[in-house]
Design a protein around this motif. Structure first.
Motif, mmCIF file in Angstrom:
data_model
loop_
_atom_site.group_PDB
_atom_site.id
_atom_site.type_symbol
_atom_site.label_atom_id
_atom_site.label_comp_id
_atom_site.label_asym_id
_atom_site.label_seq_id
_atom_site.Cartn_x
_atom_site.Cartn_y
_atom_site.Cartn_z
ATOM 1 N N HIS A 118 35.537 65.459 35.228
ATOM 2 C CA HIS A 118 35.187 64.753 33.988
ATOM 3 C C HIS A 118 34.016 65.451 33.296
ATOM 4 C CE1 HIS A 118 34.588 61.454 31.171
ATOM 5 N NE2 HIS A 118 33.322 61.366 31.564
ATOM 6 N N ILE A 119 33.007 65.832 34.086
ATOM 7 C CA ILE A 119 31.863 66.560 33.520
ATOM 8 C C ILE A 119 32.298 67.947 33.054
ATOM 9 C CG2 ILE A 119 29.571 67.472 34.037
ATOM 10 C CD1 ILE A 119 29.256 65.283 36.108
ATOM 11 N N HIS A 120 33.167 68.574 33.836
ATOM 12 C CA HIS A 120 33.635 69.919 33.500
ATOM 13 C C HIS A 120 34.363 69.921 32.149
ATOM 14 C CE1 HIS A 120 34.456 74.020 34.907
ATOM 15 N NE2 HIS A 120 35.631 73.905 34.319
ATOM 16 N N LYS A 121 35.224 68.943 31.922
ATOM 17 C CA LYS A 121 35.958 68.872 30.663
ATOM 18 C C LYS A 121 35.028 68.591 29.491
ATOM 19 C CE LYS A 121 40.352 67.358 32.705
ATOM 20 N NZ LYS A 121 41.345 66.249 32.787
ATOM 21 N N ALA A 122 33.971 67.803 29.737
ATOM 22 C CA ALA A 122 33.056 67.465 28.649
ATOM 23 C C ALA A 122 32.289 68.677 28.139
ATOM 24 C CB ALA A 122 32.085 66.386 29.115
ATOM 25 N N LEU A 123 32.162 69.713 28.979
ATOM 26 C CA LEU A 123 31.434 70.923 28.572
ATOM 27 C C LEU A 123 32.331 71.959 27.910
ATOM 28 C CD1 LEU A 123 29.099 71.460 31.663
ATOM 29 C CD2 LEU A 123 28.470 70.524 29.438
ATOM 30 N N MET A 124 33.613 71.684 27.798
ATOM 31 C CA MET A 124 34.526 72.671 27.230
ATOM 32 C C MET A 124 34.345 72.850 25.731
ATOM 33 S SD MET A 124 38.110 72.213 29.284
ATOM 34 C CE MET A 124 38.237 72.810 30.988
ATOM 35 N N ASP A 125 33.648 71.910 25.062
ATOM 36 C CA ASP A 125 33.379 72.125 23.648
ATOM 37 C C ASP A 125 32.228 73.108 23.443
ATOM 38 O OD1 ASP A 125 31.529 70.444 24.725
ATOM 39 O OD2 ASP A 125 31.271 69.238 22.911
ATOM 40 N N ILE A 126 31.424 73.350 24.497
ATOM 41 C CA ILE A 126 30.363 74.353 24.438
ATOM 42 C C ILE A 126 30.875 75.702 24.923
ATOM 43 C CG2 ILE A 126 28.073 74.972 25.308
ATOM 44 C CD1 ILE A 126 27.401 72.040 25.492
ATOM 45 N N ASN A 127 31.627 75.686 26.009
ATOM 46 C CA ASN A 127 32.253 76.890 26.548
ATOM 47 C C ASN A 127 33.683 76.514 26.931
ATOM 48 O OD1 ASN A 127 33.122 79.049 28.302
ATOM 49 N ND2 ASN A 127 30.982 79.644 28.514
ATOM 50 N N GLU A 128 34.656 77.169 26.334
ATOM 51 C CA GLU A 128 36.043 76.776 26.545
ATOM 52 C C GLU A 128 36.516 76.988 27.979
ATOM 53 O OE1 GLU A 128 38.011 80.992 24.969
ATOM 54 O OE2 GLU A 128 38.311 79.129 23.854
ATOM 55 N N SER A 129 35.827 77.860 28.713
ATOM 56 C CA SER A 129 36.180 78.096 30.115
ATOM 57 C C SER A 129 34.910 78.106 30.958
ATOM 58 C CB SER A 129 36.935 79.426 30.262
ATOM 59 O OG SER A 129 37.316 79.631 31.617
ATOM 60 N N PRO A 130 34.292 76.931 31.172
ATOM 61 C CA PRO A 130 33.022 76.900 31.906
ATOM 62 C C PRO A 130 33.216 77.186 33.391
ATOM 63 C CG PRO A 130 33.785 74.675 31.458
ATOM 64 C CD PRO A 130 34.742 75.599 30.756
ATOM 65 N N VAL A 131 32.158 77.637 34.027
ATOM 66 C CA VAL A 131 32.149 77.853 35.469
ATOM 67 C C VAL A 131 31.369 76.721 36.117
ATOM 68 C CG1 VAL A 131 32.345 80.339 35.257
ATOM 69 C CG2 VAL A 131 30.081 79.299 35.385
ATOM 70 N N TYR A 132 31.690 76.459 37.362
ATOM 71 C CA TYR A 132 31.056 75.388 38.107
ATOM 72 C C TYR A 132 30.437 75.989 39.370
ATOM 73 C CZ TYR A 132 30.674 71.060 40.869
ATOM 74 O OH TYR A 132 30.222 70.020 41.653
ATOM 75 N N VAL A 133 29.102 75.966 39.436
ATOM 76 C CA VAL A 133 28.375 76.494 40.595
ATOM 77 C C VAL A 133 27.985 75.320 41.492
ATOM 78 C CG1 VAL A 133 26.380 77.814 41.393
ATOM 79 C CG2 VAL A 133 27.500 78.423 39.237
ATOM 80 N N LEU A 134 28.462 75.337 42.718
ATOM 81 C CA LEU A 134 28.217 74.240 43.660
ATOM 82 C C LEU A 134 27.389 74.758 44.830
ATOM 83 C CD1 LEU A 134 28.844 71.262 44.421
ATOM 84 C CD2 LEU A 134 30.813 72.124 45.708
ATOM 85 N N LEU A 135 26.238 74.108 45.065
ATOM 86 C CA LEU A 135 25.363 74.454 46.180
ATOM 87 C C LEU A 135 25.447 73.357 47.231
ATOM 88 C CD1 LEU A 135 23.038 76.118 47.514
ATOM 89 C CD2 LEU A 135 21.453 74.686 46.231
ATOM 90 N N ASN A 136 25.728 73.750 48.462
ATOM 91 C CA ASN A 136 25.784 72.798 49.566
ATOM 92 C C ASN A 136 24.418 72.764 50.241
ATOM 93 O OD1 ASN A 136 26.423 71.109 51.650
ATOM 94 N ND2 ASN A 136 27.903 72.475 52.626
#
Length: 310
Positions: A118-136
Motif C-alpha cells: 500500500h505504501i509502495h503504490k502510494a509512492l508511484m506518483d513520485i517514482n513510477e518504479s520505486p525500490v524498497y530497501v528492507l533492513l532486518n
C-alpha cells in the motif's frame, strides 16, 4: 513473492543508507523502551518498532545508485506516510542535492508484508518504479549476509488476476572516492594505543576535568591571597592588583547575551564534528566489513560456480 527480479537493473547501495536506517531504528526503539522507569510497575517491553523513510540517489541508464536517505512520518490511522512531510523534505533535499531524486523508500522488518505494498503504490506518483530497501534489525550471528534486502515491484498474473508483487533484487556496496578519502582519514584518527572510541572519549573528558580542577585550585589560591591582603596580613602589591582587576573586567563580557550565543554555537559545532567523526568511523568499519564479505563470496563463487549475493 517472486525469488528474483527480471528488470535487469543494477543496484549500488552506499553504507550511509544502512547506517541511517540503523540509527533511525535504534532511536525509536530506545524511546519506546527507555532505561529505568517505575520499578513498582514492571511493563513488558514494547514489540520491535517499524521505521519508515525515503531513499535518494541517481539512476544512470540501468544502474541505480542509492546515496542517502531521510526519515518519514508514518500515520498508523491510515497506514500511509505523511505526504506533506515527504514533499517538504524532498524540497529541502533538492536545494542541497539537486541531482538526487527519490528512488523509493525503506523500512525495517524480517520480510516484506502485504501492508507494505500500500505504501509502495502510494509512492508511484513520485517514482513510477520505486525500490524498497528492507533492513532486518534482528541479530543473527549465524547469518553471513548483510541484513539488507532490496525489492522491486513487478506485475504478475496470479490465478488469472494481475497483481503487483515484490521481487528480490541483488545489489553491491558502493563508495565514491570522496567517501573513501574522508572515511579513511577519520578512521586513522585513533589513539596510539589502539583503543576504542569510548576509550578516546574517556581520555578527552579526563583531560577536561583535570584542566577545570587546576583552574579551580588557582582561583582559590588567588582568592585566599586577596582576602589575606584585605585583612592586612600581607602587604599590598599594586602590580598584582592591576592584573586581578584586568581579569575581573573580562567577566561582564562573558555574561553578555552575544557571548552566550557564540558559546552555544561553538558548542553545537563541536558536538556536530564529534558526532560526524564517529559516524564516519562507523561507516568506514562497515565498509571494510562489506569488502571482506565480498572477497569471501568471490572466492566461494569461483570454487562452487555460484554468483556472489553482494
Amino acid at each position: 513473492m517472486a525469488s528474483s527480479s527480471s528488470s535487469g537493473l543494477t543496484f549500488k547501495l552506499h553504507p550511509l543508507v544502512m547506517v541511517n536506517i540503523s540509527d533511525h531504528y535504534t532511536r525509536v526503539k530506545s524511546q519506546m523502551n527507555p532505561p529505568g522507569g517505575d520499578s513498582a510497575a514492571v511493563k513488558a517491553p514494547a514489540p520491535p518498532p517499524r521505521v519508515y523513510g525515503c531513499v535518494i540517489g541517481v539512476q544512470r541508464g540501468r544502474t541505480v545508485e542509492i546515496f542517502n536517505s531521510f526519515e518519514l512520518l508514518y500515520d498508523s490511522a491510515t497506514d500511509s506516510l505523511d505526504r506533506a512531510f515527504l514533499l517538504k523534505k524532498q524540497e529541502l533535499y533538492k536545494k542541497v542535492f539537486p541531482n538526487f531524486y527519490v528512488l523509493g523508500w525503506y523500512s525495517t522488518g524480517s520480510d516484506a508484508e502485504e501492508s507494505d505494498m500500500h505504501i509502495h503504490k502510494a509512492l508511484m506518483d513520485i517514482n513510477e518504479s520505486p525500490v524498497y530497501v528492507l533492513l532486518n534489525p534482528a541479530i543473527n550471528h549465524a547469518q553471513k549476509d548483510l541484513p539488507v534486502t532490496i525489492y522491486e515491484s513487478e506485475m504478475h498474473v496470479i490465478d488469472g488476476i494481475p497483481q503487483l508483487i515484490f521481487v528480490n533484487s541483488s545489489y553491491t556496496i558502493e563508495t565514491v572516492e570522496a567517501e573513501r578519502i574522508s572515511v579513511d582519514h577519520v578512521a586513522h584518527l585513533k589513539p596510539s594505543d589502539g583503543g576504542s572510541a569510548a576509550t578516546q572519549l574517556a581520555a578527552h573528558l579526563t583531560s577536561i576535568h583535570s584542566a577545570i580542577k587546576m583552574l579551580n585550585s588557582r582561583i582559590r589560591v588567588l582568592h585566599h591571597y586577596l582576602v589575606a591582603m584585605q585583612k592586612g596580613e600581607i602587604p599590598y602589591e599594586n602590580s598584582l592588583l592591576r592584573q586581578v582587576s584586568s581579569l575581573l573586567r573580562r567577566l561582564p563580557a562573558i555574561e553578555s547575551e552575544k557571548f552566550q550565543d557564540d558559546f552555544l554555537m561553538e558548542y553545537s559545532d563541536t558536538l556536530l564534528i564529534t558526532y560526524l567523526a564517529m559516524f564516519t568511523n562507523c561507516s568506514s568499519t562497515m565498509n571494510e566489513l562489506v569488502e571482506k564479505f565480498n572477497t569471501a563470496y568471490d572466492r566461494h563463487s569461483r570454487r562452487g560456480g555460484r554468483t556472489a549475493f553482494i
